[in-house]
Write an enzyme that holds these catalytic residues in place. Structure first.
Site, PDB file in Angstrom:
ATOM      1  CD  GLU A   1      19.897  33.062  81.565  1.00  0.00           C
ATOM      2  OE1 GLU A   1      18.854  33.755  81.530  1.00  0.00           O
ATOM      3  OE2 GLU A   1      20.969  33.443  81.064  1.00  0.00           O
TER       4      GLU A   1
ATOM      5  CG  ASP B   1      31.053  38.537  79.454  1.00  0.00           C
ATOM      6  OD1 ASP B   1      30.661  38.363  80.630  1.00  0.00           O
ATOM      7  OD2 ASP B   1      30.266  38.684  78.501  1.00  0.00           O
TER       8      ASP B   1
ATOM      9  CG  ASN C   1      24.490  27.698  79.966  1.00  0.00           C
ATOM     10  OD1 ASN C   1      25.640  27.509  80.347  1.00  0.00           O
ATOM     11  ND2 ASN C   1      24.134  28.781  79.279  1.00  0.00           N
TER      12      ASN C   1
ATOM     13  CG  HIS D   1      27.723  36.430  81.500  1.00  0.00           C
ATOM     14  ND1 HIS D   1      28.335  36.817  80.325  1.00  0.00           N
ATOM     15  CD2 HIS D   1      26.753  35.542  81.159  1.00  0.00           C
ATOM     16  CE1 HIS D   1      27.759  36.185  79.308  1.00  0.00           C
ATOM     17  NE2 HIS D   1      26.813  35.402  79.786  1.00  0.00           N
TER      18      HIS D   1
ATOM     19  CD  GLU E   1      25.907  32.123  78.079  1.00  0.00           C
ATOM     20  OE1 GLU E   1      25.628  33.317  78.321  1.00  0.00           O
ATOM     21  OE2 GLU E   1      25.031  31.246  77.923  1.00  0.00           O
TER      22      GLU E   1
END
Length: 361
Positions: free
Chosen positions: A175, A283, A216, A252, A281
């Protein structure tokens, strides 16, 4: 990511699709056959797992996990059988691994590595450099550039060396950019400048030459200012000979913000730089309560993300950010949202699970 503060705000939209009917029919058949009757029933059917299906395409299919839930035997049974890659959600972050300067605690990361090795799974290391979840000793004082550079180098060398040969890859820097593509004003950027990213990659490579090294971030699934910033940075790093192997797209997503329709195009342009990509990651959260319509849309999104990865040769795998709503980070961070994962809170597969199987077949 991770566990704190990442929010998908991608706002591209597309028409809702109805292919869920096929997944729903498949789900009904499998339920009738006992496949969806819990971990024991799934195991007894000996159907191929998500990892098995992904391996047929030369990909992995993984899940994040965290130490507190490892006491849940039903949970760990599925974790150990359905996936072939594990990411520690918190156990390898700086606050957990170096709680006091120069004093290291590998217990949480080791627990997950040992579990993965027992289950013949690989481990994705997460994460060496991140602005969040830092120990108080690091954030409570001012550092000179020389001091912080030495601290950062020591931490990366210590952790990457400890897990040398035990992790498949590292999210080296997590990030690093704002939504508009500018550098995030982290303690590392403000003190060391943007060169800290190249330094971190070089140090990680020196400490573990065989691990795949990634940058990432979230909200880089679609093309746009933030993903463009990573594209340019990756291009520059490659030109400088900095050891960078891949880009992790956290994925996400949230139904209310729309699907990133340029995902496949984005994955492809990074691959054309000679980089691997991974959905790291995943979802897909929704405004609660969950409805059949929302779960159908969620299933479509999981299917589409999987198909996008399969369409790009250098997209090496997919990791869901834990596999069950029982242990999802979403409800604690996004009030009124949840139901983001392919298994529900009772560890029963949802339409998204069957959509993943359909895509991987």
């Amino acid at each position: 990511m991770s566990t704190i503060g990442s929010e998908s705000t991608t706002r591209t939209t597309r028409p809702s699709r109805t292919r869920l009917r096929l997944a729903g029919a498949l789900a009904a058949v499998l339920v009738a056959a006992g496949v969806a009757g819990g971990p024991a029933a799934q195991a007894s059917q000996k159907q191929p797992t998500l990892a098995d299906l992904a391996q047929r395409h030369g990909r992995y299919f993984g899940s994040a996990t965290d130490n507190p839930e490892l006491t849940d035997s039903a949970y760990t049974a599925l974790l150990g059988s359905e996936f072939d890659m594990i990411t520690p959600g918190n156990g390898m972050k700086w606050y957990a691994t170096e709680p006091q300067q120069g004093v290291f605690d590998w217990s949480k990361g080791d627990e997950i590595v040992n579990l993965a090795r027992a289950n013949h799974q690989k481990v994705r290391g997460h994460t060496l450099v991140w602005h969040s979840q830092l120990p108080g000793w690091l954030t409570s004082r001012e550092w000179t550039a020389d001091e912080l550079r030495a601290v950062l180098k020591n931490h990366i060398f210590a952790e990457a060396r400890h897990y040398r040969g035990k992790v498949y890859s590292w999210d080296v820097v997590n990030e690093a950019f704002n939504e508009d593509g500018t550098y995030r004003e982290t303690i590392f950027y403000k003190t060391l400048g943007p060169g800290y990213i190249a330094d971190a990659l070089r140090w990680a490579h020196q400490a573990d030459p065989h691990a795949k090294l990634y940058l990432n971030d979230y909200n880089i699934e679609a093309t746009g200012p933030k993903s463009d910033a990573y594209y340019q940075l990756a291009k520059d790093l490659k030109a400088q000979g900095v050891p960078l192997d891949g880009i992790g797209l956290q994925a996400h997503l949230a139904l209310q913000y729309g699907y990133p329709t340029t995902l496949e195009e984005n994955l492809r342009r990074f691959s054309e730089l000679g980089l691997d990509t991974a959905l790291t990651e995943v979802d897909v959260r929704m405004l609660l309560p969950a409805t059949e319509e929302k779960l159908a849309q969620q299933a479509d999104w999981y299917r589409d993300m999987t198909e996008a990865c399969l369409a790009v040769r250098r997209c090496v795998g997919i990791t869901v950010w834990d596999y069950t709503d029982k242990y999802s980070w979403i409800p604690a961070v996004f009030t009124g949202e949840g139901a983001a994962l392919p298994w529900d809170e009772q560890l029963q597969p949802k339409p998204a699970y069957f959509a993943l199987r359909e895509a991987l077949k």
